[in-house]
Design a protein around this motif. Structure first.
Motif, short mmCIF file in Angstrom:
data_model
loop_
_atom_site.label_atom_id
_atom_site.label_comp_id
_atom_site.label_asym_id
_atom_site.label_seq_id
_atom_site.Cartn_x
_atom_site.Cartn_y
_atom_site.Cartn_z
N LYS A 178 0.82 -1.21 0.00
CA LYS A 178 0.00 0.00 0.00
C LYS A 178 0.85 1.26 0.00
O LYS A 178 0.60 2.21 -0.74
CB LYS A 178 -0.90 -0.03 1.24
N ARG A 179 1.92 1.27 0.82
CA ARG A 179 2.77 2.47 0.94
C ARG A 179 3.83 2.42 -0.15
O ARG A 179 4.95 1.93 0.05
CB ARG A 179 3.43 2.48 2.32
N ASP A 180 3.53 2.94 -1.32
CA ASP A 180 4.44 2.80 -2.47
C ASP A 180 4.97 4.14 -2.98
O ASP A 180 5.48 4.21 -4.09
CB ASP A 180 3.74 2.04 -3.60
N GLU A 181 4.84 5.20 -2.21
CA GLU A 181 5.31 6.52 -2.66
C GLU A 181 6.29 7.13 -1.66
O GLU A 181 6.16 6.96 -0.44
CB GLU A 181 4.13 7.49 -2.83
N ILE A 182 7.27 7.85 -2.20
CA ILE A 182 8.20 8.66 -1.41
C ILE A 182 8.06 10.11 -1.89
O ILE A 182 7.95 10.36 -3.09
CB ILE A 182 9.66 8.20 -1.62
N ILE A 183 8.08 11.05 -0.95
CA ILE A 183 8.02 12.46 -1.32
C ILE A 183 9.36 13.13 -1.01
O ILE A 183 9.91 12.94 0.09
CB ILE A 183 6.89 13.18 -0.55
N GLY A 212 11.80 30.07 -2.39
CA GLY A 212 12.77 28.98 -2.40
C GLY A 212 12.47 27.88 -1.40
O GLY A 212 13.21 26.90 -1.32
N TYR A 213 11.39 28.00 -0.62
CA TYR A 213 11.01 26.95 0.32
C TYR A 213 10.18 25.89 -0.41
O TYR A 213 9.44 26.21 -1.35
CB TYR A 213 10.14 27.51 1.46
N PRO A 214 10.23 24.63 0.03
CA PRO A 214 9.29 23.64 -0.52
C PRO A 214 7.85 24.13 -0.32
O PRO A 214 7.50 24.57 0.78
CB PRO A 214 9.59 22.39 0.31
N ASP A 215 7.05 24.06 -1.36
CA ASP A 215 5.69 24.59 -1.31
C ASP A 215 4.83 23.73 -0.38
O ASP A 215 4.53 22.58 -0.67
CB ASP A 215 5.10 24.57 -2.72
N LYS A 220 0.92 19.36 1.26
CA LYS A 220 -0.34 18.90 1.86
C LYS A 220 -1.16 18.08 0.85
O LYS A 220 -1.79 17.08 1.22
CB LYS A 220 -1.16 20.10 2.33
N ALA A 221 -1.13 18.53 -0.41
CA ALA A 221 -1.90 17.82 -1.43
C ALA A 221 -1.27 16.48 -1.79
O ALA A 221 -1.96 15.57 -2.26
CB ALA A 221 -2.01 18.70 -2.68
N GLU A 247 6.69 21.84 10.60
CA GLU A 247 5.31 21.75 10.12
C GLU A 247 5.19 20.63 9.09
O GLU A 247 4.18 19.90 9.06
CB GLU A 247 4.89 23.09 9.51
N PHE A 248 6.23 20.46 8.26
CA PHE A 248 6.23 19.38 7.27
C PHE A 248 6.23 18.02 7.98
O PHE A 248 5.46 17.12 7.63
CB PHE A 248 7.44 19.49 6.33
N THR A 249 7.11 17.86 8.98
CA THR A 249 7.17 16.56 9.67
C THR A 249 5.90 16.30 10.47
O THR A 249 5.45 15.16 10.58
CB THR A 249 8.41 16.48 10.57
N ARG A 250 5.29 17.37 11.03
CA ARG A 250 4.03 17.19 11.77
C ARG A 250 2.94 16.68 10.83
O ARG A 250 2.21 15.72 11.15
CB ARG A 250 3.59 18.51 12.42
N LEU A 251 2.83 17.31 9.67
CA LEU A 251 1.80 16.88 8.71
C LEU A 251 2.04 15.44 8.27
O LEU A 251 1.09 14.66 8.12
CB LEU A 251 1.82 17.82 7.49
N ALA A 252 3.30 15.08 8.08
CA ALA A 252 3.61 13.71 7.66
C ALA A 252 3.25 12.72 8.77
O ALA A 252 2.62 11.68 8.51
CB ALA A 252 5.09 13.60 7.31
N HIS A 253 3.63 13.03 10.00
CA HIS A 253 3.35 12.11 11.10
C HIS A 253 1.85 11.94 11.34
O HIS A 253 1.41 10.89 11.83
CB HIS A 253 4.04 12.60 12.37
#
Length: 523
Positions: A178-183, A212-215, A220-221, A247-253
């Motif tokens: 099921k988990r087949d994607e890396i970002i 220059g920051y990751p969008d 989120k999308a 904030e990125f790691t929080r959203l991922a977790h």
């Protein structure tokens, strides 16, 4: 004479040196290897003690060269090189070229290290195992994480270890399919995209926003229940530190996604911020480069992996551990491990050099390394942006950490000369320069990382060379077209690099294709 005038008079040694096999004369020897220790054992008797499958059918095809000719040969080759011991090396941006103390090479070159065998029983290797373990303990402080492995033999190999741990983790959780994607992000290291693909993942790349920051809206999308992990470099190769990384790691977790931190650009972060504070689950560090062991130009190296204790079962095995009752030992009891990433324990001499470098500096010294690296980079950036035709990626972003990615786009538009032309010219000044990973997202790119090793005078001299080449592009186009004229080689015939029918990466392959000096074999 100012330093720019001195560097303009540089002339590289050129020896027209043959390949060592072409110097071979039957019977010549640099060292006479002793035979059996006494007359009681003949050579045939000694060979008879070896398994038959280990014996050669013929004599090894080795060059036969006398010692003096051998010394001259390698001295000639060394004189045709450019490197940090003889030149200002700050142009190899994002590879963190720095001065590597020679005393650490002496330590790693001691017989106590070089004569170790990786298959020795652990009880006879307590010293080197203690150094591995102590180095790991230091990285628990440096990263804030709990467990470590020093098996990976480089930075990209460290990414491979992280991707392998991710796959082993989700396999154990029953979600491997099921988990087949890396970002990852556009300005993370290319390995953060390429390696997960090798491991069978689909990769989603987050583009940068205007600063220059990751969008973050694109991130989120992108995250979903199919996301296995995120692979982020921070600061990225633009030198921009993502201040919203938590904030990125929080959203991922929140979606149970593993967070993997590429810390190959850590030279400006030591003692200032840690992996754990950004809430990553695991990371890798380059002991070569950042921690004072030589870069190695592709190896030997160490991309040390550190992780939260919950991920210990999935790390490469064996792990180096300590228990009072049995001392330092290798723990192979990891049934859920991702397996081995490299043979044996890793590259021991690199670990010895990094351990010595960290212990010599201490916590305050590591922090000073990063503070000076950041200061040097921002001073260098200010000087480069004064050069006609030079600009910087994401100009609205005011400051950078330890490196920056620049552009000669304006000079290219004005003169027709771009970053490849600067790269050719700079060899005539006794130094070198790196552009960018491919593909060139920033037009006509170049990447500079002064690190903590270089003085203000070194930076001034290097920037003066860039300014002089830019002046030549605008005012002396014929000189630029002819460059390099003072280097070991002039224009290189790229046909031999681009055509598989022509290039030969070994002497055996060369002999199959050519007679004499690149004369095609007659069929």
């Amino acid at each position: 004479m100012n330093n720019l005038e001195r560097m303009k008079k540089f002339h590289q040694a050129k020896w027209n040196e043959p390949v060592i096999y072409e110097m071979s004369e039957p019977g010549e020897r640099a060292v006479l290897v002793p035979g059996p220790c006494c007359d009681c054992v003949s050579t045939d008797d000694a060979l008879a003690t070896l398994p038959k499958e280990m014996l050669r059918e013929g004599v090894a095809n080795l060059p036969e060269v006398a010692q003096l000719q051998l010394v001259r040969h390698y001295n000639h080759l060394s004189q045709e090189n450019i490197g940090v011991d003889g030149n200002i090396d700050i142009g190899q941006g994002t590879c963190t070229m720095k001065y590597n103390p020679k005393v650490n090479d002496r330590l790693a070159g001691q017989p106590k290290v070089t004569e170790m065998h990786p298959l020795q029983p652990a009880e006879t290797a307590q010293g080197i195992l203690e150094i591995f373990h102590r180095t790991g303990e230091l990285f628990k402080e440096i990263s804030g994480l709990d467990v470590f492995s020093m098996q990976p033999g480089g930075g990209s190999h460290g990414v491979l270890a992280l991707a392998s741990i991710v796959r082993a983790y989700w396999r154990d959780k029953g979600e491997e399919e099921k988990r087949d994607e890396i970002i990852t992000t556009l300005f993370s290291h290319p390995a953060d995209c390429a390696v997960p693909i090798v491991k069978g993942y689909k990769v989603v790349i987050i583009q940068p926003d205007a600063d220059g920051y990751p969008d973050i809206e694109a991130f989120k999308a992108a995250i979903s229940d199919r996301t296995a992990a995120i692979f982020f470099t921070n600061p990225e190769d633009t030198g921009i530190f993502n201040v919203r990384i938590k904030e990125f790691t929080r959203l991922a977790h929140e979606k149970n996604i593993l967070c993997c931190y590429d810390q190959a650009n850590a030279n400006g972060l030591l003692g200032i911020t840690r992996t754990a504070e950004a809430n990553f689950d695991m990371s890798f560090f380059n002991l070569h480069k950042t921690f004072g062991a030589p870069h190695g130009c592709g190896g030997p190296a160490t991309g040390m992996v550190a992780a939260k204790k919950e991920l210990r079962p999935y790390l490469p095995m064996p792990l180096v551990e300590y228990a009072p009752e049995k001392g330092y030992y290798l723990d192979f009891d990891l049934p859920k491990s991702c397996g081995k990433i490299k043979s044996f324990w890793g590259v021991a001499p690199v670990v010895v050099k990094a351990y010595s470098w960290i212990m010599a500096l201490g916590a305050d010294g590591l922090r000073e390394v990063s503070r000076v690296a950041i200061l040097n980079n921002n001073y260098c950036m200010k000087k480069i942006l004064e050069i006609k035709g030079a600009s910087i990626s994401f100009p609205n972003h005011p400051s950078r950490i330890e490196q920056a990615r620049y552009s000669w786009q304006k000079m290219k538009e004005d003169t027709g000369f771009g970053t490849a032309d600067v790269q050719r010219c700079i060899a005539d000044f006794g130094t070198h320069y790196w552009s960018s990973h491919e593909p060139w997202v920033i037009p006509e790119p170049f990447t500079i990382e002064p690190s903590e090793s270089y003085s203000k005078q070194d930076i001034d001299d290097y920037v003066a060379v860039l300014a002089e080449i830019a002046r030549m592009c605008y005012e002396e186009p014929e000189a630029v077209k002819a460059a390099p004229v003072n280097s070991t080689v002039s224009h290189t015939d790229h046909d031999y690099f681009d055509d598989a029918a022509k290039y030969a990466i070994t002497w055996r392959a060369y002999n199959k294709k050519y007679d004499g000096y690149f004369e095609p074999k007659k069929k």
